[in-house]
Design a protein around this motif. Structure first.
Motif, PDB file in Angstrom:
ATOM      1  N   GLN A  50      49.823  26.760  77.714  1.00 35.79           N
ATOM      2  CA  GLN A  50      48.549  26.446  78.368  1.00 35.79           C
ATOM      3  C   GLN A  50      48.192  24.986  78.125  1.00 35.79           C
ATOM      4  OE1 GLN A  50      44.995  28.479  76.647  1.00 35.79           O
ATOM      5  NE2 GLN A  50      44.022  26.499  77.097  1.00 35.79           N
ATOM      6  N   PRO A  51      47.734  24.257  79.181  1.00 40.12           N
ATOM      7  CA  PRO A  51      47.254  22.891  78.938  1.00 40.12           C
ATOM      8  C   PRO A  51      45.912  22.919  78.205  1.00 40.12           C
ATOM      9  CG  PRO A  51      46.996  23.441  81.259  1.00 40.12           C
ATOM     10  CD  PRO A  51      47.676  24.609  80.617  1.00 40.12           C
ATOM     11  N   VAL A  52      45.695  21.954  77.328  1.00 40.21           N
ATOM     12  CA  VAL A  52      44.529  21.955  76.450  1.00 40.21           C
ATOM     13  C   VAL A  52      43.783  20.623  76.558  1.00 40.21           C
ATOM     14  CG1 VAL A  52      43.792  22.024  74.017  1.00 40.21           C
ATOM     15  CG2 VAL A  52      45.656  23.504  74.806  1.00 40.21           C
ATOM     16  N   ALA A  53      42.442  20.700  76.611  1.00 42.73           N
ATOM     17  CA  ALA A  53      41.614  19.493  76.557  1.00 42.73           C
ATOM     18  C   ALA A  53      40.331  19.822  75.817  1.00 42.73           C
ATOM     19  CB  ALA A  53      41.300  18.982  77.962  1.00 42.73           C
ATOM     20  N   LEU A  54      39.529  18.793  75.556  1.00 40.26           N
ATOM     21  CA  LEU A  54      38.237  18.947  74.890  1.00 40.26           C
ATOM     22  C   LEU A  54      38.340  19.654  73.549  1.00 40.26           C
ATOM     23  CD1 LEU A  54      35.779  19.624  77.847  1.00 40.26           C
ATOM     24  CD2 LEU A  54      36.161  17.516  76.576  1.00 40.26           C
ATOM     25  N   VAL A  55      39.364  19.348  72.804  1.00 40.82           N
ATOM     26  CA  VAL A  55      39.437  19.797  71.413  1.00 40.82           C
ATOM     27  C   VAL A  55      39.526  18.544  70.546  1.00 40.82           C
ATOM     28  CG1 VAL A  55      40.590  21.957  71.982  1.00 40.82           C
ATOM     29  CG2 VAL A  55      41.972  19.944  71.394  1.00 40.82           C
ATOM     30  N   THR A  56      39.264  18.698  69.255  1.00 41.42           N
ATOM     31  CA  THR A  56      39.508  17.582  68.361  1.00 41.42           C
ATOM     32  C   THR A  56      40.575  17.978  67.343  1.00 41.42           C
ATOM     33  OG1 THR A  56      37.830  18.256  66.763  1.00 41.42           O
ATOM     34  CG2 THR A  56      37.140  16.717  68.481  1.00 41.42           C
ATOM     35  N   VAL A  57      41.331  16.985  66.938  1.00 43.98           N
ATOM     36  CA  VAL A  57      42.271  17.165  65.836  1.00 43.98           C
ATOM     37  C   VAL A  57      41.705  16.349  64.682  1.00 43.98           C
ATOM     38  CG1 VAL A  57      44.608  16.732  65.042  1.00 43.98           C
ATOM     39  CG2 VAL A  57      44.216  17.468  67.385  1.00 43.98           C
ATOM     40  N   ALA A  58      41.534  16.980  63.532  1.00 41.32           N
ATOM     41  CA  ALA A  58      40.909  16.288  62.405  1.00 41.32           C
ATOM     42  C   ALA A  58      41.810  16.320  61.191  1.00 41.32           C
ATOM     43  CB  ALA A  58      39.557  16.917  62.085  1.00 41.32           C
ATOM     44  N   GLY A  59      41.732  15.266  60.392  1.00 40.67           N
ATOM     45  CA  GLY A  59      42.521  15.235  59.169  1.00 40.67           C
ATOM     46  C   GLY A  59      42.334  13.911  58.459  1.00 40.67           C
ATOM     47  N   ASN A  60      43.255  13.644  57.552  1.00 41.37           N
ATOM     48  CA  ASN A  60      43.236  12.390  56.817  1.00 41.37           C
ATOM     49  C   ASN A  60      44.607  11.742  56.993  1.00 41.37           C
ATOM     50  OD1 ASN A  60      43.894  10.792  54.175  1.00 41.37           O
ATOM     51  ND2 ASN A  60      41.658  10.891  54.297  1.00 41.37           N
ATOM     52  N   PHE A  61      44.611  10.432  57.250  1.00 43.50           N
ATOM     53  CA  PHE A  61      45.854   9.740  57.599  1.00 43.50           C
ATOM     54  C   PHE A  61      46.951   9.942  56.556  1.00 43.50           C
ATOM     55  CE2 PHE A  61      48.363   5.692  57.963  1.00 43.50           C
ATOM     56  CZ  PHE A  61      48.922   5.964  59.189  1.00 43.50           C
ATOM     57  N   VAL A  62      46.601   9.779  55.281  1.00 44.41           N
ATOM     58  CA  VAL A  62      47.620   9.905  54.229  1.00 44.41           C
ATOM     59  C   VAL A  62      48.072  11.358  54.054  1.00 44.41           C
ATOM     60  CG1 VAL A  62      48.052   9.644  51.770  1.00 44.41           C
ATOM     61  CG2 VAL A  62      46.981   7.787  53.024  1.00 44.41           C
ATOM     62  N   ASP A  63      47.115  12.271  54.102  1.00 44.84           N
ATOM     63  CA  ASP A  63      47.501  13.689  54.018  1.00 44.84           C
ATOM     64  C   ASP A  63      48.470  14.035  55.144  1.00 44.84           C
ATOM     65  OD1 ASP A  63      45.810  13.876  51.904  1.00 44.84           O
ATOM     66  OD2 ASP A  63      44.168  14.823  53.024  1.00 44.84           O
ATOM     67  N   MET A  64      48.193  13.466  56.317  1.00 42.10           N
ATOM     68  CA  MET A  64      49.038  13.745  57.471  1.00 42.10           C
ATOM     69  C   MET A  64      50.454  13.204  57.275  1.00 42.10           C
ATOM     70  SD  MET A  64      48.384  12.662  61.426  1.00 42.10           S
ATOM     71  CE  MET A  64      48.768  10.940  61.159  1.00 42.10           C
ATOM     72  N   PRO A  98      39.118   3.809  58.909  1.00 43.49           N
ATOM     73  CA  PRO A  98      40.242   3.224  58.186  1.00 43.49           C
ATOM     74  C   PRO A  98      39.971   3.077  56.686  1.00 43.49           C
ATOM     75  CG  PRO A  98      39.176   1.556  59.554  1.00 43.49           C
ATOM     76  CD  PRO A  98      38.496   2.865  59.853  1.00 43.49           C
ATOM     77  N   VAL A  99      38.718   3.187  56.275  1.00 42.29           N
ATOM     78  CA  VAL A  99      38.410   3.066  54.850  1.00 42.29           C
ATOM     79  C   VAL A  99      38.691   4.378  54.122  1.00 42.29           C
ATOM     80  CG1 VAL A  99      36.617   2.566  53.169  1.00 42.29           C
ATOM     81  CG2 VAL A  99      36.723   1.254  55.288  1.00 42.29           C
ATOM     82  N   SER A 100      38.243   5.483  54.704  1.00 42.52           N
ATOM     83  CA  SER A 100      38.456   6.768  54.037  1.00 42.52           C
ATOM     84  C   SER A 100      39.764   7.424  54.475  1.00 42.52           C
ATOM     85  CB  SER A 100      37.294   7.714  54.346  1.00 42.52           C
ATOM     86  OG  SER A 100      37.266   7.993  55.729  1.00 42.52           O
ATOM     87  N   GLY A 101      40.279   7.012  55.637  1.00 36.50           N
ATOM     88  CA  GLY A 101      41.475   7.650  56.182  1.00 36.50           C
ATOM     89  C   GLY A 101      41.167   8.876  57.012  1.00 36.50           C
ATOM     90  N   ASP A 102      39.882   9.264  57.033  1.00 43.26           N
ATOM     91  CA  ASP A 102      39.512  10.460  57.792  1.00 43.26           C
ATOM     92  C   ASP A 102      39.503  10.174  59.284  1.00 43.26           C
ATOM     93  OD1 ASP A 102      39.137  11.891  55.491  1.00 43.26           O
ATOM     94  OD2 ASP A 102      36.967  11.542  55.402  1.00 43.26           O
ATOM     95  N   PHE A 103      39.946  11.148  60.062  1.00 41.57           N
ATOM     96  CA  PHE A 103      39.774  11.021  61.506  1.00 41.57           C
ATOM     97  C   PHE A 103      39.472  12.370  62.128  1.00 41.57           C
ATOM     98  CE2 PHE A 103      44.332  11.674  60.918  1.00 41.57           C
ATOM     99  CZ  PHE A 103      44.649  12.629  61.881  1.00 41.57           C
ATOM    100  N   SER A 104      38.789  12.294  63.256  1.00 44.06           N
ATOM    101  CA  SER A 104      38.500  13.477  64.042  1.00 44.06           C
ATOM    102  C   SER A 104      38.481  12.984  65.474  1.00 44.06           C
ATOM    103  CB  SER A 104      37.136  14.041  63.634  1.00 44.06           C
ATOM    104  OG  SER A 104      36.791  15.098  64.487  1.00 44.06           O
ATOM    105  N   LEU A 105      39.546  13.267  66.202  1.00 45.77           N
ATOM    106  CA  LEU A 105      39.733  12.633  67.506  1.00 45.77           C
ATOM    107  C   LEU A 105      39.928  13.650  68.610  1.00 45.77           C
ATOM    108  CD1 LEU A 105      42.246   9.868  66.383  1.00 45.77           C
ATOM    109  CD2 LEU A 105      39.835   9.569  66.882  1.00 45.77           C
ATOM    110  N   GLN A 106      39.404  13.273  69.769  1.00 46.78           N
ATOM    111  CA  GLN A 106      39.574  14.112  70.943  1.00 46.78           C
ATOM    112  C   GLN A 106      41.043  14.116  71.341  1.00 46.78           C
ATOM    113  OE1 GLN A 106      37.224  12.694  74.163  1.00 46.78           O
ATOM    114  NE2 GLN A 106      38.116  14.107  75.623  1.00 46.78           N
ATOM    115  N   ALA A 107      41.567  15.297  71.640  1.00 43.18           N
ATOM    116  CA  ALA A 107      42.984  15.396  71.970  1.00 43.18           C
ATOM    117  C   ALA A 107      43.201  16.172  73.258  1.00 43.18           C
ATOM    118  CB  ALA A 107      43.736  16.082  70.827  1.00 43.18           C
ATOM    119  N   THR A 108      44.265  15.817  73.987  1.00 46.40           N
ATOM    120  CA  THR A 108      44.725  16.655  75.094  1.00 46.40           C
ATOM    121  C   THR A 108      46.181  16.981  74.848  1.00 46.40           C
ATOM    122  OG1 THR A 108      45.297  14.689  76.356  1.00 46.40           O
ATOM    123  CG2 THR A 108      43.181  15.672  76.852  1.00 46.40           C
ATOM    124  N   GLY A 109      46.654  18.087  75.432  1.00 48.24           N
ATOM    125  CA  GLY A 109      48.040  18.468  75.230  1.00 48.24           C
ATOM    126  C   GLY A 109      48.293  19.884  75.699  1.00 48.24           C
TER     127      GLY A 109
END
Lengths: 467, 437
Positions: B390-404, B369-380
């Motif tokens: 195709q169903p997807v798991a074991l990937v990460t979605v990465a970015g910055n909260f404000v950029d997003m 929450p300080v830098s806004g950076d995240f890299s999180l495990q995602a399913t979808g």
């Protein structure tokens, strides 16, 4: 004395007055102090007194739980009677008599937080602040927090267990924030102990730890974004053990195993890890962060070897889930407070030392990620998929530690990763964590030597490295 | 505890003002496993938080022991805690506002009055429906929990306020087994009216979501268009909600420092804090400091409109408290991302090469929450030409909260209030980095 023996017996008897086959009383009195230091000034000082009683009844695998902060005898007996109505029928079991109160003598604090002046705690925190702040001009802000508590518990049950102990915990959190050109990065250290303040006076150097936190923040500020993709990952000792805690430990708790909700359900005495992996959960280590004399069902804490030479040899089992599994409890029941029914939880969990050295592991890795400091993580116990943040990482190139990288996370599957651990060093060490699960947030120690995993998916903002 | 006695003792010992916050919580929870009542919990806990002002500093003591014998200890500790504070901040005990919103529908008398047997039967029904929905369901979990919370605030400035709310939550989870993988799927329903719980639809949706996810695998790393379903996006908002706190801004922990009045998101982003939301157990007419709560836009069509303030941060910035002084710090009440006009299906259909993210995990560690950076495990699901391929798991979605937030290209109309108590629709993001294989 938290509660008169006669009242405890009356509560247990009220609980067993209909068809329940087990009754248990947990009495707690806890005083917690916390101090927050921000930018060198004390901003908050809070005292928190937690005090109450939890009553649990069971019949077979069904259980009912009630808790209240009332200590009035009638309120407590009525609560037990109310709960007993869930099991209609004749009284079924004879209660074992309570003998002498057994008071836990291990894991005592030499200098109890109760005997330390607030001014002395603050002086310690200010030392840490100064050390981190003066480390480098990029350190913009430093936060220091101390939390300490003394928890007196008394546990009695219809099996005749009647025990009490005092549990002391002291912890400091130091967070340094480095900032430059609008980018902010953090570094932190969170020393803690199941001892008293002697730990901070005699055993650790808070200034040194504060400098480490500042150094991590600075290193990460100047680091590149981490490349992403599958690669070998070297996970350092101490808090690196969070990988086993999250990815495997939770799936070995009876809470999920007994319901066939764990990937390790039905896997006892089968090979679940590479032969070099031995993993242990030991709640008896002297004054460790996750230790106690007794578990929260009143049984002695124990050392449990979970995985021996790659083979699964034990789960962590509480009484009620043990009934469902037709297995004995392993002294693993824990809870945050009287507000939670206890269940199987980890204590001090670690992977045992291996034969390699740290240097050998680095030298034998042509390309990969060295996760020097891990952040926290989480796991889905249903399938073992996990996610960890790397708070300080470096690339390894041609057998040498190369440039620092930030923003990395590790994603994988607990059952798979155990088989992919291919090197284990001999530098076992541990670190403190707070573990949150169904029975609340409890102190849990994690540990391991440096290990190498053949391949893990590394997530980061940068694309794959050009190799 | 005799509050007048406590006040008198505090003043006698030198405290300038005192405030007590009394919290009575009663709770019921029911868990069914394999058709049987597995656990049943009841509880009743009262606690009191006492704040005392000494030379403009506030010391705090929270206790669950409420008899008069505690008064002496409480006052001494409050004084000791206040004296140890050496920051420049000038704290105060609040005399009150002229107007407090009247919130009528937050406490539903019928809910605690309903026979527990009826609630147990509802959870048993959910357990059975999840099991029977599909033969691939190997484990079902069904829980119900109900909370009634009554709070009372009283201080020596003459302020006295009450609030009483209740809410019920139904939780369902299914573990489904495929040929060589196992997936979990869960959801929650929250309301203070049991008639709002459509157990049949709830159960079949949970199982369907799990079955769809069977056979999930990672996708190649790269940049993808992203559509977040409401639960996934709520997890991100929850992870970064502290960036709106003026306390975080003033102390240099928020990436929104110096951004007031500036554009921090695309025109599609309007985020509000609505403390008067109906049927939310979080709704309040006053905060823990006694300040009247207010409806406010944090982000208005992309522009950062205000931070969230308590008394202390407001004084520092020379503004009025926004009524967000909770838990000794600053927090929103009910965050809500305003919906757009499109159906979620239209958002999905508009994706050429992307990922529909149904859930993200690990936010407590993988989001900074300080830098806004995240890299999180995602399913979808992998999306190609507007279709799930195709169903997807074991990937990460990465970015910055404000950029997003700046890359939000569309928001849907499928508002949902989920586990975090945050209300939001599905959201489409121009592009994000996905790490897979």
């Amino acid at each position: 004395m938290l509660m008169e023996k006669k009242l405890i017996e009356d509560i247990l008897d009220a609980g067993l007055s209909s068809n329940a086959d087990y009754a248990e009383v947990f009495v707690e009195d806890k005083t917690q102090e916390s101090i927050n230091l921000n930018g060198g000034s004390v901003e908050k000082a809070t005292t928190n007194k937690v005090s109450g009683v939890g009553i649990r009844l069971a019949k077979g695998t069904q259980s009912v739980y009630g808790h209240t902060n009332s200590k009035k005898p009638d309120d407590l007996k009525n609560l037990a009677l109310d709960l007993s109505k869930s099991f209609p029928g004749e009284a079924g079991v004879e209660r074992q008599p309570l003998g002498e109160l057994e008071v836990g003598k291990r894991h005592q604090a030499k200098i109890s937080p109760k005997d330390v002046d607030k001014a002395d705690k603050i002086a310690l925190m200010k030392k840490a602040y100064e050390a981190a702040k003066s480390f480098d001009e990029v350190i913009q802000q430093v936060r220091v927090q101390t939390v300490d508590w003394v928890q007196d518990v008394l546990i009695a049950n219809s099996d005749g267990r009647y025990v009490a102990e005092t549990r002391t915990r002291v912890r400091m959190g130091i967070m340094a924030i480095a900032s430059k050109d609008g980018v902010m990065q953090t570094g932190s250290e969170t020393p803690g102990t199941g001892k008293g303040y002697e730990y901070f006076y005699d055993e650790v150097d808070v200034e040194e730890l504060a400098k480490n936190a500042a150094k991590t923040a600075k290193t990460m500020l100047l680091a590149e974004e981490c490349p992403s993709g599958e690669m070998p990952v070297i996970i350092n000792n101490e808090f690196g053990g969070v990988i086993f805690h999250e990815a495997c430990g939770h799936s070995l708790e009876a809470t999920s195993v007994s319901k066939n909700a764990s990937v390790f359900s039905g896997k006892l005495n089968t090979k679940v890890a590479n032969d070099i992996v031995t993993a242990i959960d030991d709640g008896t280590i002297e004054n460790a962060w996750g230790s106690a004399n007794f578990d929260d069902e009143g049984n002695p804490q124990r050392k449990r070897v979970l995985i021996k030479d790659g083979k699964l040899v034990s789960y962590m089992i509480d009484k009620i889930n043990g009934r469902r599994m037709d297995m004995e409890a392993t002294g693993s029941s824990r809870r945050q407070s009287y507000k939670f029914a206890p269940t199987s939880r980890m204590s001090n969990t670690y992977i045992a030392n291996g034969d390699s050295t740290f240097e050998e592991i680095i030298a034998n890795t042509k390309y990969g990620l060295f996760a020097k400091k891990m952040g926290g993580g989480s796991v889905n116990p249903g399938n073992g998929d996990f996610n960890f943040a790397v708070s300080e990482g470096y690339m390894v190139r041609d057998g040498k530690i190369a440039e620092p990288v930030r923003g990395a996370s590790l994603v994988g599957n607990g059952a798979n990763i155990l088989k992919k651990i291919d090197m284990i060093a001999n530098n076992l060490d541990s670190a403190r964590g707070m573990c949150g699960s169904v029975s609340g947030s409890i102190p849990a120690d994690v540990g391991q030597p440096t290990i190498r995993v053949q391949s893990i998916t590394v997530g980061g903002k940068k694309g794959a490295d050009e190799e | 505890m005799n509050i007048e006695k406590l006040f008198a003792k505090a003043i006698e010992k030198g405290l300038a003002d005192v405030q007590v916050f009394l919290n009575d919580t009663s709770h019921l929870s029911i868990e069914i496993f394999d058709g049987e009542l597995n656990t049943y919990e009841i509880s009743d806990v009262s606690s009191m938080t006492i704040k005392g002002l000494y030379k403009d500093k506030i010391g705090t003591y929270r206790t669950e022991v409420l008899d008069d014998t505690m008064i002496e200890e409480i006052v001494d500790k409050v004084l000791d805690n206040a004296k140890s504070i050496d920051s420049e901040d000038e704290a105060e005990i609040y005399p009150g506002d002229d107007h407090y919103e009247k919130l009528d529908d937050l406490f539903n008398r019928a809910l605690p009055a309903t026979d527990p047997k009826k609630k147990i039967d509802m959870v048993k029904k959910l357990d059975k429906l999840i099991h029977d929905e599909n033969e691939k369901v190997s484990v079902a979990e069904a829980h119900y929990s109900e909370t009634t919370r009554s709070v009372m605030l009283q201080n020596t400035k003459g302020l006295k306020l009450h609030n009483k709310v209740n809410s019920a939550m139904l939780f369902g989870e299914a573990i489904v087994k495929g040929d060589d993988d196992q997936r979990t799927s869960f959801d929650v329903l929250i309301s203070n009216d049991l008639d709002d719980f459509d157990v049949e639809t709830f159960a079949s949706d949970i199982v369907e979501k799990g079955i769809e996810q069977l056979g999930s695998k990672p996708i190649p790393s790269g940049d993808y268009e992203i559509v977040y379903e409401p639960d996934a996006f709520a997890t991100l908002i929850a992870a970064f909600k502290d960036v709106f706190s003026a306390e975080a801004v003033q102390k240099g922990y928020s990436l929104l420092k110096g951004k007031l009045g500036e554009s921090i998101g695309s025109e599609h982003v309007t985020l509000v804090d609505d403390p008067f939301m109906k049927k939310s157990s979080r709704s309040r007419s006053f905060d823990d400091e006694g300040v009247a709560t207010k409806f406010k836009k944090l982000i208005d069509n992309g522009n950062l409109n205000t931070y969230l303030h308590n008394l202390l941060t407001a004084k520092k910035d020379g503004v009025k408290s926004t009524g967000n002084g909770f838990g000794g710090s600053v927090a929103p009440v009910n965050l809500k991302l305003m919906p757009g006009d499109d159906d979620k299906d239209e958002l999905v259909a508009s994706v050429k090469n992307g990922l529909l993210v149904t859930s993200v995990q690990g936010a407590h560690a993988g989001a900074n929450p300080v830098s806004g950076d995240f890299s999180l495990q995602a399913t979808g699901f992998l999306l190609e030409d507007g279709k799930k391929v195709q169903p997807v798991a074991l990937v990460t979605v990465a970015g910055n909260f404000v950029d997003m937030l700046k890359d939000v290209t569309r928001v849907a109309n499928d508002l949902k209030t989920g586990y975090f108590g945050i209300t939001n629709p599905s959201v489409k993001i121009k592009s994000m980095r996905v790490s897979g294989n």
